[in-house]
Motif scaffolding. Structure first.
Motif, PDB file in Angstrom:
ATOM      1  N   ASP A 136      48.353  -3.883 -12.518  1.00 32.48           N
ATOM      2  CA  ASP A 136      49.547  -3.711 -13.341  1.00 32.48           C
ATOM      3  C   ASP A 136      50.732  -3.373 -12.460  1.00 32.48           C
ATOM      4  OD1 ASP A 136      48.305  -4.266 -15.659  1.00 32.48           O
ATOM      5  OD2 ASP A 136      47.841  -2.186 -16.180  1.00 32.48           O
ATOM      6  N   GLU A 137      51.890  -3.786 -12.920  1.00 34.46           N
ATOM      7  CA  GLU A 137      53.076  -3.587 -12.100  1.00 34.46           C
ATOM      8  C   GLU A 137      54.193  -3.094 -12.994  1.00 34.46           C
ATOM      9  OE1 GLU A 137      53.714  -6.659  -8.864  1.00 34.46           O
ATOM     10  OE2 GLU A 137      55.520  -6.900 -10.038  1.00 34.46           O
TER      11      GLU A 137
ATOM     12  N   ALA B   3      36.710 -15.600 -14.082  1.00 29.46           N
ATOM     13  CA  ALA B   3      38.040 -15.957 -13.596  1.00 29.46           C
ATOM     14  C   ALA B   3      38.914 -16.474 -14.734  1.00 29.46           C
ATOM     15  CB  ALA B   3      37.931 -16.993 -12.485  1.00 29.46           C
ATOM     16  N   GLY B   4      38.253 -17.157 -15.711  1.00 31.62           N
ATOM     17  CA  GLY B   4      39.044 -17.712 -16.805  1.00 31.62           C
ATOM     18  C   GLY B   4      39.139 -16.775 -18.000  1.00 31.62           C
ATOM     19  N   SER B   5      38.519 -15.601 -17.881  1.00 31.74           N
ATOM     20  CA  SER B   5      38.486 -14.705 -19.031  1.00 31.74           C
ATOM     21  C   SER B   5      39.836 -14.030 -19.235  1.00 31.74           C
ATOM     22  CB  SER B   5      37.419 -13.631 -18.815  1.00 31.74           C
ATOM     23  OG  SER B   5      37.872 -12.718 -17.833  1.00 31.74           O
ATOM     24  N   THR B   6      40.040 -13.550 -20.446  1.00 30.62           N
ATOM     25  CA  THR B   6      41.311 -12.870 -20.695  1.00 30.62           C
ATOM     26  C   THR B   6      41.352 -11.521 -20.005  1.00 30.62           C
ATOM     27  OG1 THR B   6      40.474 -11.869 -22.705  1.00 30.62           O
ATOM     28  CG2 THR B   6      41.590 -13.987 -22.938  1.00 30.62           C
ATOM     29  N   TYR B   7      40.177 -11.051 -19.526  1.00 28.93           N
ATOM     30  CA  TYR B   7      40.217  -9.810 -18.746  1.00 28.93           C
ATOM     31  C   TYR B   7      41.014 -10.036 -17.461  1.00 28.93           C
ATOM     32  CZ  TYR B   7      38.895  -6.076 -15.609  1.00 28.93           C
ATOM     33  OH  TYR B   7      38.947  -5.029 -14.713  1.00 28.93           O
ATOM     34  N   VAL B   8      40.775 -11.208 -16.849  1.00 28.35           N
ATOM     35  CA  VAL B   8      41.479 -11.505 -15.608  1.00 28.35           C
ATOM     36  C   VAL B   8      42.878 -12.024 -15.883  1.00 28.35           C
ATOM     37  CG1 VAL B   8      41.516 -13.041 -13.609  1.00 28.35           C
ATOM     38  CG2 VAL B   8      39.414 -11.860 -14.224  1.00 28.35           C
TER      39      VAL B   8
ATOM     40  N   ARG C 184      51.000 -11.392 -22.983  1.00 28.06           N
ATOM     41  CA  ARG C 184      51.052 -12.633 -22.223  1.00 28.06           C
ATOM     42  C   ARG C 184      50.439 -13.734 -23.073  1.00 28.06           C
ATOM     43  NH1 ARG C 184      48.747 -12.632 -16.146  1.00 28.06           N
ATOM     44  NH2 ARG C 184      50.174 -10.874 -15.951  1.00 28.06           N
ATOM     45  N   ALA C 185      51.192 -14.824 -23.262  1.00 31.94           N
ATOM     46  CA  ALA C 185      50.720 -15.878 -24.149  1.00 31.94           C
ATOM     47  C   ALA C 185      49.916 -16.939 -23.409  1.00 31.94           C
ATOM     48  CB  ALA C 185      51.910 -16.535 -24.838  1.00 31.94           C
ATOM     49  N   GLU C 186      50.179 -17.072 -22.138  1.00 37.28           N
ATOM     50  CA  GLU C 186      49.513 -18.121 -21.355  1.00 37.28           C
ATOM     51  C   GLU C 186      48.897 -17.487 -20.110  1.00 37.28           C
ATOM     52  OE1 GLU C 186      49.254 -21.257 -22.267  1.00 37.28           O
ATOM     53  OE2 GLU C 186      50.647 -21.268 -23.986  1.00 37.28           O
ATOM     54  N   PRO C 187      47.913 -18.155 -19.491  1.00 36.34           N
ATOM     55  CA  PRO C 187      47.176 -17.485 -18.412  1.00 36.34           C
ATOM     56  C   PRO C 187      47.967 -17.238 -17.125  1.00 36.34           C
ATOM     57  CG  PRO C 187      46.308 -19.696 -18.801  1.00 36.34           C
ATOM     58  CD  PRO C 187      47.287 -19.432 -19.889  1.00 36.34           C
ATOM     59  N   PHE C 188      49.048 -17.927 -16.879  1.00 28.43           N
ATOM     60  CA  PHE C 188      49.831 -17.737 -15.648  1.00 28.43           C
ATOM     61  C   PHE C 188      48.981 -17.885 -14.388  1.00 28.43           C
ATOM     62  CE2 PHE C 188      54.127 -15.867 -16.774  1.00 28.43           C
ATOM     63  CZ  PHE C 188      54.056 -16.261 -18.092  1.00 28.43           C
ATOM     64  N   GLN C 189      48.020 -18.808 -14.456  1.00 29.12           N
ATOM     65  CA  GLN C 189      47.215 -19.105 -13.276  1.00 29.12           C
ATOM     66  C   GLN C 189      47.589 -20.494 -12.769  1.00 29.12           C
ATOM     67  OE1 GLN C 189      43.513 -18.315 -15.245  1.00 29.12           O
ATOM     68  NE2 GLN C 189      43.056 -16.581 -13.908  1.00 29.12           N
ATOM     69  N   MET C 190      47.222 -20.778 -11.540  1.00 27.55           N
ATOM     70  CA  MET C 190      47.682 -22.000 -10.889  1.00 27.55           C
ATOM     71  C   MET C 190      47.300 -23.258 -11.677  1.00 27.55           C
ATOM     72  SD  MET C 190      47.432 -22.899  -6.926  1.00 27.55           S
ATOM     73  CE  MET C 190      47.523 -24.545  -6.273  1.00 27.55           C
TER      74      MET C 190
ATOM     75  N   GLN D   2      44.616 -11.851 -18.605  1.00 27.87           N
ATOM     76  CA  GLN D   2      45.356 -10.917 -19.450  1.00 27.87           C
ATOM     77  C   GLN D   2      46.070 -11.575 -20.624  1.00 27.87           C
ATOM     78  OE1 GLN D   2      47.614  -8.001 -17.040  1.00 27.87           O
ATOM     79  NE2 GLN D   2      46.327  -8.635 -15.345  1.00 27.87           N
ATOM     80  N   VAL D   3      45.594 -12.775 -21.017  1.00 27.92           N
ATOM     81  CA  VAL D   3      46.225 -13.428 -22.169  1.00 27.92           C
ATOM     82  C   VAL D   3      45.927 -12.613 -23.424  1.00 27.92           C
ATOM     83  CG1 VAL D   3      46.204 -15.488 -23.643  1.00 27.92           C
ATOM     84  CG2 VAL D   3      46.189 -15.711 -21.158  1.00 27.92           C
ATOM     85  N   GLY D   4      46.949 -12.284 -24.174  1.00 27.98           N
ATOM     86  CA  GLY D   4      46.784 -11.579 -25.432  1.00 27.98           C
ATOM     87  C   GLY D   4      46.616 -10.078 -25.298  1.00 27.98           C
ATOM     88  N   TRP D   5      46.566  -9.584 -24.065  1.00 25.96           N
ATOM     89  CA  TRP D   5      46.419  -8.140 -23.869  1.00 25.96           C
ATOM     90  C   TRP D   5      47.785  -7.481 -23.954  1.00 25.96           C
ATOM     91  CZ3 TRP D   5      42.131  -5.668 -20.587  1.00 25.96           C
ATOM     92  CH2 TRP D   5      40.920  -6.356 -20.793  1.00 25.96           C
ATOM     93  N   ILE D   6      47.859  -6.460 -24.777  1.00 25.75           N
ATOM     94  CA  ILE D   6      49.146  -5.796 -24.947  1.00 25.75           C
ATOM     95  C   ILE D   6      49.267  -4.657 -23.942  1.00 25.75           C
ATOM     96  CG2 ILE D   6      50.446  -4.287 -26.501  1.00 25.75           C
ATOM     97  CD1 ILE D   6      49.419  -6.181 -28.755  1.00 25.75           C
ATOM     98  N   GLU D   7      50.355  -4.666 -23.197  1.00 30.10           N
ATOM     99  CA  GLU D   7      50.622  -3.574 -22.260  1.00 30.10           C
ATOM    100  C   GLU D   7      51.285  -2.432 -23.025  1.00 30.10           C
ATOM    101  OE1 GLU D   7      49.948  -3.291 -19.170  1.00 30.10           O
ATOM    102  OE2 GLU D   7      49.797  -5.275 -18.236  1.00 30.10           O
TER     103      GLU D   7
END
Lengths: 220, 929
Positions: B60-61, A35-40, A155-161, A42-47
């Motif tokens: 993704d959106e 849940a805290g991984s960057t896979y979920v 995304r620089a930050e996790p954007f989670q609650m 998406q921190v640092g993942w380039i779209e």
């Protein structure tokens, strides 16, 4: 009376209990890690984007203010993705023939929007409002990171609650004068100075810190 | 305290009702016999799955910015435009809210005297009609898809022929309209083709006058449903409420006498309701006129005497009115009475420069074969007038233009798709005679043409509707001032006041109503059954039958949804041995329909009521297989004696919400004898919880039951604002409807003549909320400003909160109602409100999105008094201002003043939940008059 259990039964029981405990804790740990991984998050993942837009070039090198393109950030819940027209205000004059800008020109010519991939994405049941955060001096960099150093946006930050709440529980050290909000980064200051300023601001605006962590602040 | 009951079942305390009441979810009472182990398995799986739900990666959106952003638009902010909707010839002035170019909500135009910011249920639901995925999208020629080019070629050829013959044999049939541009175009057409004729017809007869009820201290209505659904509901309800509110403050009277054969909203609101068969109305009116009371029953005598005394006491401030569907002779009597009493006979709706012919000459001409070409614009006579269906076959060229490819389109050679008012340019006249400009909230996404453009096409012109409307007013306003300035000014405000128009009121005459509608044969004996055909309170003449919001809206008095029924009195039911849902065949002069029985307390003994609007043959999937077509018995407004009722055996499901969400017995609706008599004070109950601290602001609501007329505008407004799902007939029958706000209807007294009262029940936002104590995952929580919150993303659907809620206001998502919605319907949703998924509990939030946005905007714009302006959706729509919402921590706020009026009480006070929503007792003076 014969023995019901063989001597090895005790070992098996201990082994089974230990395995269960290990599986459970391992499962929990890996679920937590997942849940805290960057896979979920998406921190640092380039779209991959239709146009390889560089914030580094536009913000870091050219020094364009965030609000030039994200014009509604001070009045609206949404910062707003700029229209193709905004891109073309400059790119009808400079880099007019650049290959990478072909989709932008095509969008303008054909009246079809550019299909960007969203980088900063919140779940549909979360209602974030940019205008009030800007008005109270939360700098862009707090959530979007050093956008002026990103050749491609991630995304620089996790954007989670949890991450939202970290700030809502203790906003003081993160608050800046409104004039510094779009600076990349805002002028450095000591931790004590930051906290002092933030606490003054919270008093001045009568911000109820209890209310900031209430459900209805973000969920409707 | 006399007993208040919801249905006849409850009154006789039948076992089935008690079982229904005992179960929190009636839908589960028939669930299979579950084993304990199965339940545990399911619980385990549910909890495991609920936990996993949080671990998914967000998909993704894509984000699509504008290519060119409209001038003045701020991304993410709503924009508002003044426009109007024309409903049976009367403009309903609205302010349309749009987000990113999508209309998402309609509110009344607060500056318009005919709206004052208020709306009715139809206007609220009109938004969904715009997005209807089954709207007609293409020109049809003989049932096959054609294009506008072919249509235009046909119109051109028709125009050439008519030019040659002077229009001989050409007939135009429209719905009721007072649109100046349409009338101008029709006038021009009649000038060009003098032998052509224009007929106007609406399925439901509507009043030709719109008197100002705010000045009527005594109203005597003979079967005229002033406050009921229809094009004038908002106007009348506002006027009546203004009078009633003045009476609350001690200024004058607000008496309402109604004699009617079947309960109507006006009747149940009346201070004095008299049950009178249609045949008794002329007798009663004559008695009122000349005082002859011979032949009247004691009850009738008393009613006439009281009404007469009230009218005499209020000379020039009274009103005698007769339903528009009654014969002109009766209307004439009422007019004479008004003249005698000096009651202002004003308020006539303006007629246009050209007079329309009624539909009867058209029918005759069609039968005679004189009609060579017929254009039907935005009306559906083939459905609502069976004789028209036969006659139309004799016309060699038949053209139809409408929102749907309906029954009439099916019988026509050509069908042209019509643009909805919300995507058209046009104009219309409101109830006060003012002109409203109709401007589009969105550019049509289908290839459709507006009404004005359709009329222009007919004349071989291809002007845009925008140009046509400007043309109309370019000549009318030219006097002196700059037209462009006036145009912009009118667009901004939405209307031009009646005074600036020089309105010439028409002589009072029924507009476009079928003259036959009033035709009735007096019953030969007292025992004859009389059938009344009336417009449906939620789908009207069938034009809204494909609108799911209105289909699922409980009909105000019967609470039936998704269908119609044959309504009979309790006495007749007993006599014939009929129960709710029994299938019967109802025949009048050889014509018959069959449908399920519904017993209506308060209906005249020998009167049978049927509603138009169902039994559609060529409509969308929403109205498929619903109900029977009452028009087969006669047009709306007609009454027929000598009817026969025959039980055919079998039963049919009638989905009614009247017994759903029943609360523990209480004095639900309280009464006081006068506005100044306070209710007896409730004892202060001990409270084991510490009192909730009052923050500023603290939200609360007060609902005045003396002003509520049960019109349902609040319910549809809530549906539109809060993305509330519709669930369909079978699910409603299982008690799974999702409406956050329900309007309970209670009966009191004997079933034959029961008093009927309404009580809107949203979430009560209790200070000691039982639901919050029950939730195992803390999804039901309290906010400091007094809101009882439901956090959807925490909810795991145990439904404990609903079981604990004494007011039964929580709604559970049994299925994912919205996942398969068409993209058009998704576009109609309010982006400020979460769309709830399956397995989640939801309920009224006091429109928290409006509160939060108002707070944020107030803080950003540094306006400390932001809390005074925020309104909930139900409050904003309510035409009588029965619902008041606001800051209860401010003693001067409207809601605090309402709560201090002495009539305020808490529902289920014994539960000691300390609700923030309270009701004001109804005023029922026993000695009124």
């Amino acid at each position: 009376m014969p023995q019901i259990f063989r001597p090895s039964a005790d070992t098996w029981l201990r082994l089974a209990a230990a395995t269960m405990a290990l599986l459970l804790s391992g499962g929990l740990a890996s679920a937590g890690g997942f849940a805290g991984s960057t896979y979920v998050n998406q921190v640092g993942w380039i779209e991959e984007q239709p146009v390889p837009f560089s914030h580094k070039h536009h913000v870091g090198d050219a020094g364009i203010d965030c609000r030039y393109c994200h014009a509604s950030v001070e009045q609206s819940a949404r910062a707003g993705l700029p229209s193709t027209h905004v891109c073309m205000t400059c790119h009808s004059q400079i880099w007019t023939g650049a290959e990478v800008l072909a989709p932008v020109r095509a969008s303008y010519a054909n009246d079809r929007p550019i299909a960007w991939m969203r980088v900063s994405q919140l779940p549909d049941f979360v209602y974030f409002n940019h205008s009030i955060h800007v008005k109270r001096g939360v700098p862009c960099v707090e959530c979007h990171g050093r956008i002026d150093t990103m050749p491609l946006t991630y995304r620089a930050e996790p954007f989670q609650m949890q991450w939202c709440l970290d700030c809502h529980r203790d906003p003081a050290p993160r608050l800046h004068p409104v004039g510094e909000v779009t600076m990349m980064p805002p002028p450095p200051r000591t931790d004590a100075a930051a906290r002092r300023y933030g606490e003054q601001l919270i008093r001045a605006h009568q911000i109820d810190l209890g209310r900031l962590v209430n459900c209805e602040t973000c969920h409707r | 305290m006399s007993r208040q009951w919801r249905s006849l079942d409850e009154l006789v305390d039948s076992r089935s009702f008690r079982e229904l009441f005992a179960a929190e979810f009636p839908s589960l009472t028939t669930a299979a016999d579950w084993k304990r182990r199965d339940i545990l398995k399911c619980m385990g799986a549910a909890i495991a799955l609920a936990g996993l739900d949080g671990c998914e990666r967000q998909p993704d959106e894509r984000a699509f910015p504008y290519v060119r952003q409209a001038a003045g638009e701020t991304l993410g902010e709503a924009r508002f435009y003044a426009t109007a909707l024309e409903f049976d010839g009367v403009a309903q002035p609205v302010i349309g809210k749009t987000r990113a170019g999508r209309p998402i909500k309609l509110e009344g135009n607060p500056d318009h005297p005919a709206s004052g910011g208020k709306t009715d249920a139809f206007t609220q639901a009109a938004l969904l009609d715009l997005y209807d995925p089954e709207r007609s999208q293409a020109v049809l020629h003989k049932g096959r898809i054609a294009d506008w080019q072919a249509y235009d070629a046909m119109a051109h050829e028709l125009a050439r022929r008519m030019d040659a013959s002077g229009g001989k044999g050409f007939r135009l049939l429209t719905g009721a309209t007072r649109s100046p541009t349409q009338l101008r175009l029709i006038g021009a057409m009649l000038k060009r083709w003098p032998a052509a004729r224009w007929h106007a017809w609406s399925a439901v007869p509507t009043a030709s006058t719109a008197p100002d009820l705010s000045r009527a201290h005594a109203i005597v209505s003979f079967d005229h449903d002033l406050l009921g659904p229809g094009p004038l509901q908002t106007w009348n309800a506002r006027g009546w409420a203004a009078r009633r509110s003045a009476y609350h403050t001690g200024e004058g009277e607000a008496l309402l006498f109604v004699a009617e054969p079947t309960p109507s909203l006006t009747g149940v609101t009346a201070s004095h309701r008299l049950i009178a068969g249609t045949a008794r109305l002329p007798v009663l009116l004559a008695a009122l006129l000349d005082g002859t009371v011979a032949g009247l029953s004691p009850r009738e005598k008393e009613w006439v005497a009281l009404a007469s005394r009230s009218l005499v006491r209020n000379p020039g401030r009274g009103l005698v009115t007769v339903g528009a569907h009654h014969p002109p002779a009766l209307q004439q009597l009422a007019r004479r009475l008004n003249d005698q009493l000096g009651n202002a006979a004003d308020g006539a709706l303006p007629a246009g420069p050209v007079e329309a012919d009624p539909i009867e000459p058209l029918l005759a001409a069609m039968h005679a074969g004189e009609v060579k070409a017929l254009m039907v614009l935005d009306t559906n006579p083939v459905y609502a007038l069976p004789e028209f269906a036969e006659a139309i076959e004799r016309v060699p060229l038949r053209i139809h233009a409408g929102l749907h490819a309906d029954e009439t389109a099916f019988r026509c050679h050509w069908h042209a798709p019509l643009a909805h008012d919300l995507e058209s340019w046009g104009d219309a006249r409101a109830a006060d005679g003012s002109v409203c400009l109709i401007q589009p909230l969105v550019r049509p996404w289908l290839d459709v043409r507006s009404k004005a453009a359709q009329l222009a096409t007919l004349a071989g012109r291809s002007s845009s509707d925008h140009a046509l409307v400007r043309e109309t007013w370019g000549s009318a306003w030219a006097a002196g001032a700059n037209f462009e300035e006036q145009w912009q000014e009118t667009l901004r405000g939405g209307f031009r006041p009646a005074s600036s128009e020089g309105v010439t009121p028409a002589s009072a005459q029924a507009v476009s109503a079928s003259a036959k509608a009033g035709a009735e044969t007096p019953p030969r004996s007292n025992d004859e059954l009389t059938v009344l055909v009336r417009a449906d309170p939620t789908v009207w003449d069938g034009r809204f039958s494909d609108n799911p919001w209105l289909q699922e809206l409980p009909k105000p008095l019967t609470k039936i949804v998704w269908g119609n029924a044959i309504h009979i009195s309790p006495a007749l039911a007993e006599e014939e041995g009929l129960e709710n849902g029994d299938l019967v065949e109802l025949s009048v002069a050889g014509r018959s329909v069959s449908g399920p029985i519904w017993i209506v307390p308060g209906q005249e003994r020998r009167t049978i009521l049927v509603h138009l609007g169902y039994g559609r043959h060529h409509a969308g999937t929403v109205s498929e297989n619903l109900g029977f077509n009452a028009a087969l018995l006669g047009p709306a407004g007609s009454s027929h004696s000598d009817a026969t009722l025959r039980k055919v055996g079998g039963r049919q499901l009638v989905a009614s919400t009247q017994s759903h969400f029943a609360m523990a017995p209480d004095e639900f609706v309280r009464f006081v004898p006068s506005p100044n008599t306070p209710l007896r004070a409730e004892p202060v109950r001990a409270n084991m919880y510490p009192p909730l601290p009052m923050t500023e602001p603290s939200w609360g609501m007060a609902i005045d039951l003396d002003l509520c007329i049960g019109c349902n505008a609040c319910v549809v407004a809530c549906v539109a604002e809060n993305n509330i799902a519709t669930v369909g007939k079978e699910q409603v029958a299982k008690g799974r409807e999702m409406h956050w706000l329900r309007v309970d209807r209670y009966y009191e007294g004997p079933p034959d003549d029961a008093r009927q009262v309404f009580q809107p029940v949203p979430c009560m936002h209790c200070e000691n909320a039982p639901c919050e104590m029950g939730c195992p995952v803390n999804a039901a929580v309290h906010s400091p400003d007094g809101l009882n919150l439901q956090v959807y993303n925490r909810c795991i659907g145990t439904r404990t909160c609903a079981a604990y809620c004494p007011y039964k206001v929580r709604r559970f998502n049994w299925f994912d109602w919205t996942k398969e919605d068409a993209p058009e319907l998704q576009a109609a949703r309010n982006p400020e409100v979460t769309v709830r998924g399956r397995g989640v509990m939801e309920k009224c939030t006091y429109c928290i999105q409006r509160l939060q946005n108002a707070r944020i905007d107030g803080e950003v714009d540094e306006q400390p008094d932001w809390a005074t302006e925020v309104q909930t959706a139900c409050q904003q729509a309510c035409p009588t201002q029965a619902i008041v919402f606001g800051d209860v921590s401010d003693p001067k706020s409207p809601v605090s003043r309402r709560k201090a009026n002495g009539r305020d009480y808490s529902l289920l006070a014994d539960a000691n939940t300390r609700p923030r929503t309270t009701h004001s007792a109804r005023i029922a003076r026993e000695d009124e008059a």
